[in-house]
Design an enzyme around this catalytic site. Structure first.
Site, PDB file in Angstrom:
ATOM      1  N   ASP A  26      -4.854 -12.783   3.797  1.00 23.86           N
ATOM      2  CA  ASP A  26      -6.082 -12.275   4.395  1.00 23.86           C
ATOM      3  C   ASP A  26      -7.313 -12.474   3.521  1.00 23.86           C
ATOM      4  O   ASP A  26      -8.407 -12.031   3.881  1.00 23.86           O
ATOM      5  CB  ASP A  26      -5.946 -10.809   4.810  1.00 23.86           C
ATOM      6  CG  ASP A  26      -5.179  -9.958   3.827  1.00 23.86           C
ATOM      7  OD1 ASP A  26      -4.826 -10.468   2.749  1.00 23.86           O
ATOM      8  OD2 ASP A  26      -4.921  -8.784   4.127  1.00 23.86           O
ATOM      9  N   HIS A  68       0.813  -1.226   0.000  1.00 22.63           N
ATOM     10  CA  HIS A  68       0.000   0.000   0.000  1.00 22.63           C
ATOM     11  C   HIS A  68       0.847   1.278   0.000  1.00 22.63           C
ATOM     12  O   HIS A  68       0.318   2.355  -0.288  1.00 22.63           O
ATOM     13  CB  HIS A  68      -0.919   0.041   1.214  1.00 22.63           C
ATOM     14  CG  HIS A  68      -1.977  -1.009   1.217  1.00 22.63           C
ATOM     15  ND1 HIS A  68      -2.812  -1.235   0.146  1.00 22.63           N
ATOM     16  CD2 HIS A  68      -2.341  -1.911   2.167  1.00 22.63           C
ATOM     17  CE1 HIS A  68      -3.637  -2.237   0.440  1.00 22.63           C
ATOM     18  NE2 HIS A  68      -3.364  -2.661   1.656  1.00 22.63           N
TER      19      HIS A  68
END
Length: 410
Positions: free
Chosen positions: A262, A138
């Protein structure tokens, strides 16, 4: 097969505030699994200590002012901690924090895939797993974001292009969140093919299928946004029918994987809080890894580096790490505590999704180079049906039969 595990205890010294999902225990549990399985002593495994990425190497992706900001925040946190005796973390971006040892840990997290790549290019190992934190996909040029400090996979790709003069690097990102920082870094660079499969709508809100790159790099960004509830039944055909032919067409010399776990079905109960979340099991991740490993062997002599990203349920992330490392070493078993995802009431129309993705990314009709040529005669037979060599005469009713019929009607 020789595999490097690149790891340093400094990664546990990056300490966000208490209760933050990206916590040191993620690393502690992963190492604990490997020790419990006695896999740190496996034949073929080489343990490497990462070097810190240099400022110049970080600056191929990040602004120098931002790199200095992280260093100063770490120093400030260390001074406050020394004065108060209380662990201190300072905010550096959305959900992103810096503690006393974060700068050192983040530089080594970015340096880990560089260490791995040096070992691969020098012929010391075939592939590598970089067990690192803080994660990276990110982080953008000017800021940390979404738990990430430096963009580890982007720094590695740039290093491969600059240091080893590679011409084509592929990044595969199967973290549940879109890697906005990685995409932004290479959006106009045709030398890097970025493939991301992720939940949408979801943080960070980027990664639409229409985002395909710009300029000469149009077509080298491939996004696959999927709704919550998507599982292996849609991931697997996308990997086979979209990822694999796109990789084959691009023909990478190195594959990097942003390995976030995830998208595991158990994560929805903890970190994401979204019901349903994605529905991949650890065994499902293993099957997807098989496709990636085969692509690496076929296209780039096995040169593959997996770099840790997300995964916040402690057993999920530890199982993912152990399973991926086992596969890099040539094993096939998945370390799977939770088993398969529970069923849900709907299922995506896989054929429609695949067809649309192949249309968007101009893969319709693409045949991978290593696929056997189709048997033209067999295909023609299947299209036309069985060949009739002799047409039997149509039987004609006899006069007697006709009379009988009429007699019966009377």
């Amino acid at each position: 097969m020789t595999t490097a595990l690149v790891y340093d205890p400094i990664f546990m010294e990056h300490r966000p505030p208490k209760g933050h999902p990206e916590r040191p225990q993620r690393m502690e549990m992963s190492i604990g699994y490997l020790r419990a399985l006695n896999w740190l002593e496996r034949p073929g495994l080489v343990q490497l200590t990462p070097r810190a990425a240099s400022i110049d190497e970080l600056a191929t992706v990040h602004e120098r002012e931002y790199i200095q900001e992280i260093e100063e925040l770490s120093q400030q946190a260390a001074e406050t901690e020394a004065a108060t005796g209380v662990s201190t973390s300072l905010q550096a971006g959305t959900d992103t924090y810096v503690s006393a040892k974060t700068y050192e840990a983040a530089r080594k997290a970015a340096g880990a895939p560089l260490t791995a790549l040096d070992a691969i290019m020098n012929g010391e190992v075939k592939n590598a797993y970089c067990l690192v934190r803080p994660p990276g996909h990110h982080a953008v040029a000017e800021a940390g974001f979404g738990f990430c400090i430096f963009n580890n996979v982007a720094v590695a790709a740039r290093y491969a292009l600059d240091r080893y003069r590679l011409e084509r690097v592929m990044i595969i990102d199967y973290d549940v969140h879109h890697g906005n920082g990685t995409q932004e870094t290479f959006y106009d660079d045709p030398r890097v093919l970025y493939f991301s499969i992720h939940q949408a709508p979801f943080f960070p809100g980027t990664g639409l299928s229409e985002e395909r790159g710009e300029g000469d790099a149009i077509g080298t960004t491939i996004n696959v946004p999927l709704p919550a509830g998507s599982g292996y039944e849609i991931y697997e055909p996308i990997f086979r029918q979209v990822l694999a032919p796109a990789a084959d067409r691009f023909n990478p010399q190195l594959i990097l994987v942003s390995a976030g776990y995830d998208a595991h079905w158990k994560e929805a109960e903890g970190h994401t809080g979204v019901q349903p979340g994605m529905r991949i099991s650890t065994a499902g991740f293993a099957k997807l890894n098989e496709i990636i490993l085969k692509l690496a062997d076929t296209l780039c002599d096995g040169r593959l580096i997996m770099i840790q990203e997300g995964g916040y349920d402690l057993d999920v992330v530890a199982s993912g790490v152990a399973t991926s490392l086992n596969q890099l070493l040539g094993g096939t078993e998945a370390v799977d505590k939770y088993g398969q995802a529970p069923d849900i009431a709907f299922q995506l129309n896989t054929d429609v999704v695949i067809s649309e993705l192949r249309r968007i990314h101009q893969l319709t009709g693409y045949r991978m180079r290593n696929q056997p040529k189709p048997d033209r005669e067999k295909l023609l037979r299947e299209m036309k049906g069985p060949v009739i060599t002799k047409t039997p005469a149509t039987p004609q009713p006899s006069d007697d039969a006709s009379d009988t019929c009429c007699q019966n009607e009377e």
